[in-house]
Design a protein around this motif. Sequence first.
Motif, PDB file in Angstrom:
ATOM      1  N   ARG A 170      -1.369  31.236  53.862  1.00 25.46           N
ATOM      2  CA  ARG A 170      -1.708  32.036  52.670  1.00 25.46           C
ATOM      3  C   ARG A 170      -1.666  31.191  51.390  1.00 25.46           C
ATOM      4  N   GLU A 181      -7.676  37.258  52.615  1.00 20.22           N
ATOM      5  CA  GLU A 181      -6.792  38.408  52.412  1.00 20.22           C
ATOM      6  C   GLU A 181      -7.435  39.686  52.935  1.00 20.22           C
ATOM      7  N   GLY A 196       1.788  34.241  48.509  1.00 21.64           N
ATOM      8  CA  GLY A 196       0.843  33.136  48.606  1.00 21.64           C
ATOM      9  C   GLY A 196       0.066  32.969  47.317  1.00 21.64           C
ATOM     10  N   TYR A 232      -4.176  29.143  49.717  1.00 17.28           N
ATOM     11  CA  TYR A 232      -5.617  29.033  49.878  1.00 17.28           C
ATOM     12  C   TYR A 232      -6.227  27.896  49.058  1.00 17.28           C
TER      13      TYR A 232
END
Length: 379
Positions: free
Chosen positions: A58, A70, A35, A60
């Motif tokens: 993931r 995370e 991610g 962001y």
Amino acid sequence: MSKIKLGILGGGEDSLIGILHRVAASMFDRYEIVGGVFDIEHARSLSFGEKLQLDSKRIYRDLDHLIKEEAQLPENERMQVISVLTPNFLHFPMAKQLLENGYNVICEKPLTTTYEEAKILQKTQEKSGSIFGVTYTYTGYPMVRQMKTMISNGEIGEIQKVDVQYYQGWINPLIHDKEKRSNTWRLDPEKSGISCCIGDIGTHAFNMAEYVTGMRISSILADLNYLYEDNPMDIDGTVLLRFSEKVKGVIRASQIATGEENNFTVKIYGNKGALKWEQENPNYLYLLKEDQPLQVLKPGHSYNSDFSLEGTKLPPGHPEGIFDSMGNIYLGIANAIEKNTKFEGAFPPLAEGLRGMSFIEKTVASHKKGNVWIKMNDK
């Protein structure tokens, strides 16, 4: 063996450097991209993450969001290392925040936009204990590593002269157009720092000179070219080098070398022989000795060092290139993260990024003070 979980900041849809890092990370099967934040606009970042077949949860919004989310995941699922592939001015705040939150970091060069920022980053890394790699990409080439080994073994004797050239021509179509040069981020000090040419490619030449020789440059004298009075950033320059009173050298860097693509050439002359390497023909390392025929060394052969062979992925005669070079740096960082470091110089550490920032600032200072010698000793 479980793969190292990698996150990426920047390097989105239109990024050449992003492709390079993703391919490099896929080599040797040591990393899994899980991610990141690929673009300043979250919608574009999401779209790009979907193309990479990543979990949208993931991808962001920003770095703060990444760190917060995370931390909620089980420890064995969290990102272990994050690559910073953003414009220069974001390197420092992002890398610092990552170190403060316990992440290992891979960062594009130049390390920061100022030497003072780089020193702060070094102290932050020392406190965190994290692994930190700076991607001076060309140090990953097998034949560059062979050059380093041969020089270390004394095969060309005592070094007498160092000549490093890095010529590109990509700014030439932009610099002569006032509007274009005003809208190019690399020519904007707010985004790029105090230097364009030296900060972008001259720093590669500086790092390479110290990497392959194993010596440190003690002082420099620079003459830079800005071409237009309204252009605040150097686009061409020559830097004289002193390693010692008896070992001298030169760095020639330009982004207005019309027609040049990526002409990075390294020549090291010793009292018993010389070595030459060209980035555009990276599989040939030339060994020159007096009264002997020119020798050409190529990757993959048993006559090469273990360090060179570790980074060679194909049989002799199969070209390897810049993706492989960056892949070898990712391999070195993976070994360090897993406490399995094999070779000296396997990846450029933060300290080399710090030296690079010192070189950039002292080069600009040398030019602005009237082309004078300035000591490279760190403050």
